[in-house]
Motif scaffolding. Sequence first.
Motif, PDB file in Angstrom:
ATOM      1  N   LYS A 140      -6.271 -48.128 -14.308  1.00 49.97           N
ATOM      2  CA  LYS A 140      -7.043 -46.851 -12.998  1.00 49.97           C
ATOM      3  C   LYS A 140      -6.054 -46.709 -12.566  1.00 49.97           C
ATOM      4  N   TYR A 141      -6.767 -45.085 -12.694  1.00 48.47           N
ATOM      5  CA  TYR A 141      -6.017 -44.539 -11.736  1.00 48.47           C
ATOM      6  C   TYR A 141      -6.337 -43.064 -11.046  1.00 48.47           C
ATOM      7  N   GLU A 142      -5.594 -42.814  -9.625  1.00 44.77           N
ATOM      8  CA  GLU A 142      -6.465 -41.779  -8.689  1.00 44.77           C
ATOM      9  C   GLU A 142      -5.620 -40.747  -9.387  1.00 44.77           C
ATOM     10  N   SER A 143      -5.871 -39.462  -9.330  1.00 42.42           N
ATOM     11  CA  SER A 143      -5.047 -38.136  -9.918  1.00 42.42           C
ATOM     12  C   SER A 143      -5.494 -37.196  -8.216  1.00 42.42           C
ATOM     13  N   GLN A 144      -4.248 -36.672  -7.729  1.00 37.58           N
ATOM     14  CA  GLN A 144      -3.900 -35.201  -7.078  1.00 37.58           C
ATOM     15  C   GLN A 144      -3.644 -33.480  -8.235  1.00 37.58           C
ATOM     16  N   ILE A 145      -4.325 -33.214  -7.588  1.00 38.03           N
ATOM     17  CA  ILE A 145      -3.442 -31.695  -7.816  1.00 38.03           C
ATOM     18  C   ILE A 145      -2.850 -31.329  -6.709  1.00 38.03           C
ATOM     19  N   LEU A 146      -2.148 -30.576  -6.484  1.00 37.98           N
ATOM     20  CA  LEU A 146      -1.685 -30.072  -5.749  1.00 37.98           C
ATOM     21  C   LEU A 146      -0.620 -29.144  -5.315  1.00 37.98           C
ATOM     22  N   ARG A 147      -1.156 -27.855  -4.145  1.00 39.80           N
ATOM     23  CA  ARG A 147       0.262 -26.219  -4.604  1.00 39.80           C
ATOM     24  C   ARG A 147       1.485 -27.633  -3.921  1.00 39.80           C
ATOM     25  N   ARG A 148       2.309 -26.522  -4.078  1.00 33.80           N
ATOM     26  CA  ARG A 148       3.967 -26.993  -4.392  1.00 33.80           C
ATOM     27  C   ARG A 148       4.151 -26.653  -2.050  1.00 33.80           C
ATOM     28  N   GLY A 149       4.422 -27.990  -1.700  1.00 35.85           N
ATOM     29  CA  GLY A 149       4.883 -27.182  -0.338  1.00 35.85           C
ATOM     30  C   GLY A 149       4.088 -27.827   0.292  1.00 35.85           C
ATOM     31  N   GLN A 150       3.035 -28.532  -0.331  1.00 30.54           N
ATOM     32  CA  GLN A 150       1.536 -28.689   0.415  1.00 30.54           C
ATOM     33  C   GLN A 150       1.218 -30.103   0.923  1.00 30.54           C
ATOM     34  N   ASN A 151       0.734 -31.033   1.326  1.00 29.46           N
ATOM     35  CA  ASN A 151       0.005 -31.697   1.270  1.00 29.46           C
ATOM     36  C   ASN A 151      -1.499 -32.084   0.807  1.00 29.46           C
ATOM     37  N   VAL A 152      -2.223 -31.463   1.114  1.00 27.22           N
ATOM     38  CA  VAL A 152      -3.782 -31.054   1.245  1.00 27.22           C
ATOM     39  C   VAL A 152      -3.810 -30.895  -0.604  1.00 27.22           C
ATOM     40  N   PRO A 153      -4.424 -31.848  -1.333  1.00 25.64           N
ATOM     41  CA  PRO A 153      -4.873 -32.057  -2.593  1.00 25.64           C
ATOM     42  C   PRO A 153      -5.679 -30.071  -3.107  1.00 25.64           C
ATOM     43  N   MET A 154      -5.774 -29.685  -3.747  1.00 30.65           N
ATOM     44  CA  MET A 154      -6.856 -28.419  -4.571  1.00 30.65           C
ATOM     45  C   MET A 154      -7.820 -29.371  -5.298  1.00 30.65           C
ATOM     46  N   LEU A 155      -8.016 -30.403  -6.185  1.00 29.42           N
ATOM     47  CA  LEU A 155      -8.463 -30.947  -7.311  1.00 29.42           C
ATOM     48  C   LEU A 155      -8.118 -32.740  -7.062  1.00 29.42           C
ATOM     49  N   LEU A 156      -8.967 -33.600  -7.794  1.00 35.89           N
ATOM     50  CA  LEU A 156      -8.986 -34.739  -7.223  1.00 35.89           C
ATOM     51  C   LEU A 156      -9.884 -35.491  -8.111  1.00 35.89           C
ATOM     52  N   THR A 157      -8.993 -36.346  -8.684  1.00 42.20           N
ATOM     53  CA  THR A 157     -10.447 -37.549  -9.926  1.00 42.20           C
ATOM     54  C   THR A 157      -9.684 -38.239 -10.267  1.00 42.20           C
ATOM     55  N   SER A 158     -10.482 -39.122 -10.876  1.00 43.17           N
ATOM     56  CA  SER A 158      -9.715 -40.441 -11.777  1.00 43.17           C
ATOM     57  C   SER A 158     -10.344 -41.243 -12.864  1.00 43.17           C
TER      58      SER A 158
END
Length: 203
Positions: A140-158
């Motif tokens: 099982k995995y968690e996934s995030q997509i973040l803008r380069r240089g930022q720590n706040v995820p723009m998309l979250l899913t699993s």
Amino acid sequence: MEALSSVTRKDGPVHKLGNCPAVADLRRFAAGKCNPVQRDKLLAHLGTCERCLTVLREVRERGILIRRTSLALAVAAVLAIAVWATLDRFSSVSSAVATVDLRLASPTRGIENNDGAAAVIAPRKAGRLRIILPIGGEGKYESQILRRGQNVPMLLTSGEAHLENHDVVLDLHINLSSLTPGRYSLALRREGSEWEYYKLILE
């Protein structure tokens, strides 16, 4: 609209009876298209003729009905087009699959450390992300997509990675079309492990 606006009686269409004005004249009067002389004559006649007053009322009621019906049809048409466009866009996006092969990619443990890593590329117009992981990456995995240089995820899913035709595949339902083209970080964390970051380019 022509059918709705016709004023009828039990014995057929009303055109003109005696000294009464024609229905067409009453329609022009109701629409405010009579000249002052005609308007004054019609007003004087309506003051003494119950029949013409009834016809005029029916003409006005049908005019209101036509306007309201036209407005309702116009609104319904606009809504139908908007819904169709939205569903068509959603259908085309949700059916598209972006495949990312991470078997040869080198992850980093921190988002700030992956500048020198090779990037993986994915099409932006996709509603599902298909990630191919190295052998032994099931779970099982968690996934995030973040803008380069930022720590706040723009998309979250699993999701859960499973073996598929000798490949370990992680299917993620994620709408990449909500992001603009550019450079991002794809973060993955298997259950019980730390985050790993991959350089991602959306085209």
